[in-house]
Design a protein around this motif. Structure first.
Motif, PDB file in Angstrom:
ATOM      1  N   GLU A   1      -5.319   3.223  -8.104  1.00 51.52           N
ATOM      2  CA  GLU A   1      -6.635   2.799  -7.645  1.00 51.52           C
ATOM      3  C   GLU A   1      -6.623   1.325  -7.242  1.00 51.52           C
ATOM      4  N   ALA A   2      -7.368   1.002  -6.188  1.00 53.28           N
ATOM      5  CA  ALA A   2      -7.442  -0.373  -5.707  1.00 53.28           C
ATOM      6  C   ALA A   2      -8.871  -0.754  -5.373  1.00 53.28           C
TER       7      ALA A   2
ATOM      8  N   PHE B   1       0.821  -1.209   0.000  1.00 53.33           N
ATOM      9  CA  PHE B   1       0.000   0.000   0.000  1.00 53.33           C
ATOM     10  C   PHE B   1       0.858   1.264   0.000  1.00 53.33           C
TER      11      PHE B   1
ATOM     12  N   ALA C   1      -4.824  -0.077   6.006  1.00 51.95           N
ATOM     13  CA  ALA C   1      -4.652   0.351   4.623  1.00 51.95           C
ATOM     14  C   ALA C   1      -5.505   1.594   4.413  1.00 51.95           C
ATOM     15  N   ARG C   2      -4.900   2.652   3.899  1.00 50.92           N
ATOM     16  CA  ARG C   2      -5.617   3.904   3.696  1.00 50.92           C
ATOM     17  C   ARG C   2      -6.062   4.007   2.237  1.00 50.92           C
ATOM     18  N   ILE C   3      -7.326   4.376   2.035  1.00 50.11           N
ATOM     19  CA  ILE C   3      -7.888   4.485   0.693  1.00 50.11           C
ATOM     20  C   ILE C   3      -8.881   5.644   0.658  1.00 50.11           C
TER      21      ILE C   3
ATOM     22  N   ALA D   1       0.924   3.509  -3.686  1.00 50.99           N
ATOM     23  CA  ALA D   1       0.134   4.680  -3.290  1.00 50.99           C
ATOM     24  C   ALA D   1      -0.117   5.575  -4.506  1.00 50.99           C
TER      25      ALA D   1
ATOM     26  N   ILE E   1     -10.826  -3.206  -2.605  1.00 52.39           N
ATOM     27  CA  ILE E   1     -10.625  -3.931  -1.360  1.00 52.39           C
ATOM     28  C   ILE E   1     -11.956  -4.511  -0.896  1.00 52.39           C
TER      29      ILE E   1
ATOM     30  N   ILE F   1      -5.187   4.558  -3.499  1.00 53.79           N
ATOM     31  CA  ILE F   1      -4.493   4.148  -2.285  1.00 53.79           C
ATOM     32  C   ILE F   1      -3.789   5.358  -1.677  1.00 53.79           C
ATOM     33  N   GLU F   2      -3.905   5.498  -0.375  1.00 50.09           N
ATOM     34  CA  GLU F   2      -3.273   6.618   0.330  1.00 50.09           C
ATOM     35  C   GLU F   2      -2.202   6.146   1.316  1.00 50.09           C
TER      36      GLU F   2
ATOM     37  N   ALA G   1      -7.502  -7.748  -1.771  1.00 52.51           N
ATOM     38  CA  ALA G   1      -7.175  -6.399  -2.232  1.00 52.51           C
ATOM     39  C   ALA G   1      -6.350  -6.519  -3.499  1.00 52.51           C
TER      40      ALA G   1
END
Length: 217
Positions: free
Chosen positions: A114-115, A107, A141-143, A111, A117, A133-134, A165
């Motif tokens: 696009e993902a 992740f 996991a940050r999104i 970053a 999850i 993804i952030e 994911a």
């Protein structure tokens, strides 16, 4: 976008069960000794069973020659320990362009892309998330997603709740992946043309480099 990660960020949080888990435990030490990382093991059944082993180098590359080297290393292990019943075809492959995300560090490395999850259980009534993804922080996991009545928001999804994911196939991802391959892969000229053809046909996920071996018992 890539950040340095510690060893704890390199352990897979999505792992196999059943036969896949046995295969993973058997081959992962051998892969690591060769400088590869295991991404995923899948046993796809039917009359023509396929044991798929996804792997990559630490820098994320995987050439046809790498697939062959992995095949030569794991085939004897599978023959001796025999974790899979019946006949099957062994398939060694790269993760592909729309790759699965199985490590916390994935992740960070991806970053901005696009993902998709999917969680094992709903959070606030929702199991599926899609967006840029952030990164990864504090075990999550940050999104960035669209939240009703709140607009675009960055949410944290606990790794323990993530069932699957993967990256979403976009033009930007295809371009960047091919550019990376050209810069890092000595076989880029050989593999570039099929990948570009896949991108035009919107099926670039088939770009995975791989080698097959049939196991008959």
């Amino acid at each position: 976008m890539e950040r340095l990660s510690g060893p704890e960020d390199e352990a897979r949080f999505i792992v196999e069960s059943g036969v896949g888990a046995k295969v993973a435990a058997l081959i992962e030490p051998a892969l690591e000794s060769m400088g590869f990382r295991l991404v995923q093991v899948r046993l796809m059944g039917g009359s023509d069973a396929i044991l798929e082993i996804m792997a990559e180098r630490v820098d994320g590359t995987m050439t046809v020659e790498d697939c062959e080297a992995v095949s030569h290393a794991v085939s004897p292990l599978l023959d001796v320990h025999d974790p899979v019943e019946g006949s099957y075809r062994l398939q060694i492959s790269s993760p592909g362009i729309d790759r699965p995300l199985v490590r916390p560090a994935d992740f960070e490395r991806w970053a901005g892309y696009e993902a998709k999850i999917e969680l094992k259980e709903p959070v606030s009534g929702r199991k599926r998330f899609r967006g840029p993804i952030e990164g990864f922080a504090d075990g999550e996991a940050r999104i960035e997603i669209e939240v009703p009545d709140a607009g675009r928001q960055i949410v944290g999804l606990p790794l323990a709740l993530i069932g699957s994911a993967k990256l979403v196939l976009t033009d930007e991802l295809v371009r960047d992946t091919l550019r990376r391959a050209k810069g890092n892969d000595t076989t880029a000229e050989k593999t570039d043309k099929p990948a570009r053809k896949d991108a035009r046909s919107k099926d670039a996920r088939k770009d995975s480099r791989r080698t097959d071996v049939t196991k008959v018992k």
